[in-house]
Design a protein around this motif. Structure first.
Motif, PDB file in Angstrom:
ATOM      1  N   PHE A 199       0.838  -1.201   0.000  1.00 53.21           N
ATOM      2  CA  PHE A 199       0.000   0.000   0.000  1.00 53.21           C
ATOM      3  C   PHE A 199       0.877   1.256   0.000  1.00 53.21           C
ATOM      4  N   TRP A 200       1.914   1.255   0.828  1.00 50.85           N
ATOM      5  CA  TRP A 200       2.825   2.401   0.894  1.00 50.85           C
ATOM      6  C   TRP A 200       3.516   2.609  -0.452  1.00 50.85           C
ATOM      7  N   PHE A 201       3.978   1.523  -1.067  1.00 54.79           N
ATOM      8  CA  PHE A 201       4.680   1.641  -2.336  1.00 54.79           C
ATOM      9  C   PHE A 201       3.762   2.177  -3.436  1.00 54.79           C
ATOM     10  N   VAL A 202       2.535   1.713  -3.472  1.00 50.84           N
ATOM     11  CA  VAL A 202       1.589   2.207  -4.482  1.00 50.84           C
ATOM     12  C   VAL A 202       1.361   3.701  -4.317  1.00 50.84           C
ATOM     13  N   LEU A 203       1.236   4.161  -3.079  1.00 56.85           N
ATOM     14  CA  LEU A 203       1.071   5.593  -2.834  1.00 56.85           C
ATOM     15  C   LEU A 203       2.277   6.380  -3.340  1.00 56.85           C
ATOM     16  N   GLN A 204       3.479   5.859  -3.083  1.00 58.00           N
ATOM     17  CA  GLN A 204       4.690   6.545  -3.530  1.00 58.00           C
ATOM     18  C   GLN A 204       4.758   6.574  -5.059  1.00 58.00           C
ATOM     19  N   TRP A 205       4.379   5.469  -5.686  1.00 59.64           N
ATOM     20  CA  TRP A 205       4.419   5.374  -7.142  1.00 59.64           C
ATOM     21  C   TRP A 205       3.446   6.372  -7.772  1.00 59.64           C
ATOM     22  N   LEU A 206       2.240   6.445  -7.247  1.00 56.22           N
ATOM     23  CA  LEU A 206       1.248   7.374  -7.781  1.00 56.22           C
ATOM     24  C   LEU A 206       1.691   8.813  -7.571  1.00 56.22           C
ATOM     25  N   VAL A 217       8.435  16.487  -1.650  1.00 50.81           N
ATOM     26  CA  VAL A 217       8.902  15.140  -1.343  1.00 50.81           C
ATOM     27  C   VAL A 217       9.410  14.465  -2.617  1.00 50.81           C
ATOM     28  N   ALA A 218      10.591  13.863  -2.527  1.00 56.14           N
ATOM     29  CA  ALA A 218      11.180  13.188  -3.686  1.00 56.14           C
ATOM     30  C   ALA A 218      10.645  11.755  -3.753  1.00 56.14           C
ATOM     31  N   TYR A 219       9.408  11.620  -4.205  1.00 64.21           N
ATOM     32  CA  TYR A 219       8.767  10.306  -4.231  1.00 64.21           C
ATOM     33  C   TYR A 219       9.510   9.331  -5.130  1.00 64.21           C
ATOM     34  N   LEU A 220      10.095   9.828  -6.200  1.00 69.91           N
ATOM     35  CA  LEU A 220      10.814   8.943  -7.104  1.00 69.91           C
ATOM     36  C   LEU A 220      11.987   8.260  -6.405  1.00 69.91           C
ATOM     37  N   ALA A 221      12.651   8.962  -5.491  1.00 73.16           N
ATOM     38  CA  ALA A 221      13.737   8.357  -4.717  1.00 73.16           C
ATOM     39  C   ALA A 221      13.202   7.240  -3.835  1.00 73.16           C
ATOM     40  N   HIS A 222      11.983   7.411  -3.312  1.00 76.11           N
ATOM     41  CA  HIS A 222      11.362   6.364  -2.505  1.00 76.11           C
ATOM     42  C   HIS A 222      11.109   5.118  -3.358  1.00 76.11           C
ATOM     43  N   VAL A 223      10.552   5.334  -4.552  1.00 75.57           N
ATOM     44  CA  VAL A 223      10.239   4.220  -5.446  1.00 75.57           C
ATOM     45  C   VAL A 223      11.521   3.484  -5.846  1.00 75.57           C
ATOM     46  N   ALA A 224      12.555   4.250  -6.218  1.00 71.89           N
ATOM     47  CA  ALA A 224      13.818   3.639  -6.635  1.00 71.89           C
ATOM     48  C   ALA A 224      14.463   2.871  -5.489  1.00 71.89           C
ATOM     49  N   GLY A 225      14.459   3.441  -4.294  1.00 79.25           N
ATOM     50  CA  GLY A 225      15.047   2.758  -3.144  1.00 79.25           C
ATOM     51  C   GLY A 225      14.293   1.489  -2.788  1.00 79.25           C
ATOM     52  N   PHE A 226      12.977   1.555  -2.780  1.00 80.55           N
ATOM     53  CA  PHE A 226      12.155   0.391  -2.459  1.00 80.55           C
ATOM     54  C   PHE A 226      12.407  -0.736  -3.449  1.00 80.55           C
ATOM     55  N   ALA A 227      12.427  -0.397  -4.729  1.00 80.86           N
ATOM     56  CA  ALA A 227      12.661  -1.409  -5.769  1.00 80.86           C
ATOM     57  C   ALA A 227      14.045  -2.027  -5.619  1.00 80.86           C
ATOM     58  N   ALA A 228      15.051  -1.193  -5.344  1.00 81.22           N
ATOM     59  CA  ALA A 228      16.408  -1.702  -5.179  1.00 81.22           C
ATOM     60  C   ALA A 228      16.504  -2.636  -3.976  1.00 81.22           C
ATOM     61  N   GLY A 229      15.866  -2.258  -2.871  1.00 83.09           N
ATOM     62  CA  GLY A 229      15.906  -3.095  -1.681  1.00 83.09           C
ATOM     63  C   GLY A 229      15.208  -4.426  -1.875  1.00 83.09           C
ATOM     64  N   PHE A 230      14.050  -4.401  -2.523  1.00 83.33           N
ATOM     65  CA  PHE A 230      13.314  -5.640  -2.773  1.00 83.33           C
ATOM     66  C   PHE A 230      14.103  -6.562  -3.698  1.00 83.33           C
ATOM     67  N   LEU A 231      14.664  -6.003  -4.779  1.00 84.66           N
ATOM     68  CA  LEU A 231      15.415  -6.815  -5.727  1.00 84.66           C
ATOM     69  C   LEU A 231      16.673  -7.397  -5.086  1.00 84.66           C
ATOM     70  N   TYR A 232      17.329  -6.597  -4.243  1.00 78.86           N
ATOM     71  CA  TYR A 232      18.523  -7.110  -3.560  1.00 78.86           C
ATOM     72  C   TYR A 232      18.159  -8.292  -2.679  1.00 78.86           C
ATOM     73  N   ALA A 233      17.101  -8.137  -1.877  1.00 80.09           N
ATOM     74  CA  ALA A 233      16.698  -9.228  -0.988  1.00 80.09           C
ATOM     75  C   ALA A 233      16.274 -10.451  -1.785  1.00 80.09           C
ATOM     76  N   TRP A 234      15.605 -10.238  -2.918  1.00 83.08           N
ATOM     77  CA  TRP A 234      15.163 -11.362  -3.751  1.00 83.08           C
ATOM     78  C   TRP A 234      16.353 -12.139  -4.307  1.00 83.08           C
ATOM     79  N   VAL A 235      17.370 -11.420  -4.764  1.00 82.59           N
ATOM     80  CA  VAL A 235      18.554 -12.082  -5.312  1.00 82.59           C
ATOM     81  C   VAL A 235      19.393 -12.719  -4.209  1.00 82.59           C
ATOM     82  N   ARG A 236      19.586 -11.990  -3.136  1.00 88.52           N
ATOM     83  CA  ARG A 236      20.492 -12.441  -2.071  1.00 88.52           C
ATOM     84  C   ARG A 236      19.889 -13.534  -1.196  1.00 88.52           C
ATOM     85  N   PHE A 237      18.590 -13.466  -0.922  1.00 89.30           N
ATOM     86  CA  PHE A 237      17.978 -14.394   0.034  1.00 89.30           C
ATOM     87  C   PHE A 237      16.875 -15.234  -0.605  1.00 89.30           C
ATOM     88  N   ARG A 238      16.916 -15.386  -1.911  1.00 88.71           N
ATOM     89  CA  ARG A 238      15.894 -16.165  -2.589  1.00 88.71           C
ATOM     90  C   ARG A 238      15.864 -17.590  -2.046  1.00 88.71           C
TER      91      ARG A 238
END
Length: 255
Positions: A199-206, A217-238
């Motif tokens: 829900f938080w990510f969708v709000l930031q994206w919109l 507020v630099a919402y784009l930085a939030h979106v980029a950071g969230f995506a980077a963190g999720f992808l890192y965890a997916w690759v590292r701890f899959r």
């Protein structure tokens, strides 16, 4: 088939136990990097001209000038970053510890407190430190690249903390967190992390789609950071996510 079911069961039990260990370690103060980052950000703000507590910076016009100079020195200015100077290249790192107001600081530190400790316990202290700094750096650079012609200063740990949220979503999707929803009159409710964070990510994206490059507020930085963190965890701890649906974190978060 029977053997496979037994293996799955033991794996589930293993991570259920691991979730309990992470909760206990975080509650016992076993997340020094998270708490150290919070302390450092607070200390930097208190001695800066933005807190109003440091008499060295003067008052009235002198204080305003000191604040403007402080932002320009330590914050990210996209146009300067794109020019490639050595000083500008460091600002996406220094800007992670600069906050524009008490509300900005306390909001970021609340999110880091709620979600950072368990992510640190899962990753380990050294890895979490590099993860936080690298993803925060990436988030601010991503914003600067998209708004390369902007001369507005960008500061704050939001990009790095958004990365922590993204990693938390992958690692602990069923952990339950207490959230305050403005449209529900700030009534504290407990939901699984995946509901709150998606829900938080969708709000930031919109918000990012409609936001410009001016002050705000630099919402784009939030979106980029969230995506980077999720992808890192997916690759590292899959394949090694904590699957326990038990209560995993305490605190309040406002999407």
């Amino acid at each position: 088939m029977r053997h496979a079911l037994c293996v799955t069961y033991r794996r589930e039990v293993h991570w259920r136990r691991r979730a309990g260990e992470l909760r206990a370690a975080a509650a016992a103060g076993g997340a020094p990097v998270t708490y150290g980052l919070i302390a450092l950000c607070c200390a930097v703000f208190l001695i800066s001209p933005l807190s109003g507590f440091n008499p060295v910076h003067g008052s009235a016009d002198a204080l305003l000038a000191a604040q403007a100079g402080y932002f320009e020195r330590w914050g990210v200015i996209p146009t300067e970053l794109m020019e490639g100077s050595a000083h500008a290249a460091l600002t996406p790192l220094t800007a992670l510890f600069v906050h524009g107001s008490w509300l900005h600081l306390l909001g970021n530190m609340l999110f880091l407190y709620v979600f950072g400790a368990m992510a640190e316990e899962r990753m380990g202290r050294t890895e979490f430190t590099f993860f936080y700094l690298a993803c925060g750096y990436f988030a601010l650079v991503a914003y600067a690249v998209v708004h390369a012609d902007s001369d507005q200063t960008l500061v704050g740990a939001s990009g790095a903390i958004s990365a922590v949220l993204g990693a938390f979503l992958y690692l602990f999707p069923r952990a339950r967190v207490t959230s305050l929803f403005p449209f529900l009159f700030f009534l504290p409710l407990r939901f699984p992390a995946w509901i709150v964070l998606v829900f938080w990510f969708v709000l930031q994206w919109l918000a990012a789609r409609s936001a410009g490059s001016g002050p705000g507020v630099a919402y784009l930085a939030h979106v980029a950071g969230f995506a980077a963190g999720f992808l890192y965890a997916w690759v590292r701890f899959r394949g090694t996510r904590v699957k326990s649906p038990a209560t995993a974190t305490e605190g309040e978060s406002q999407p």
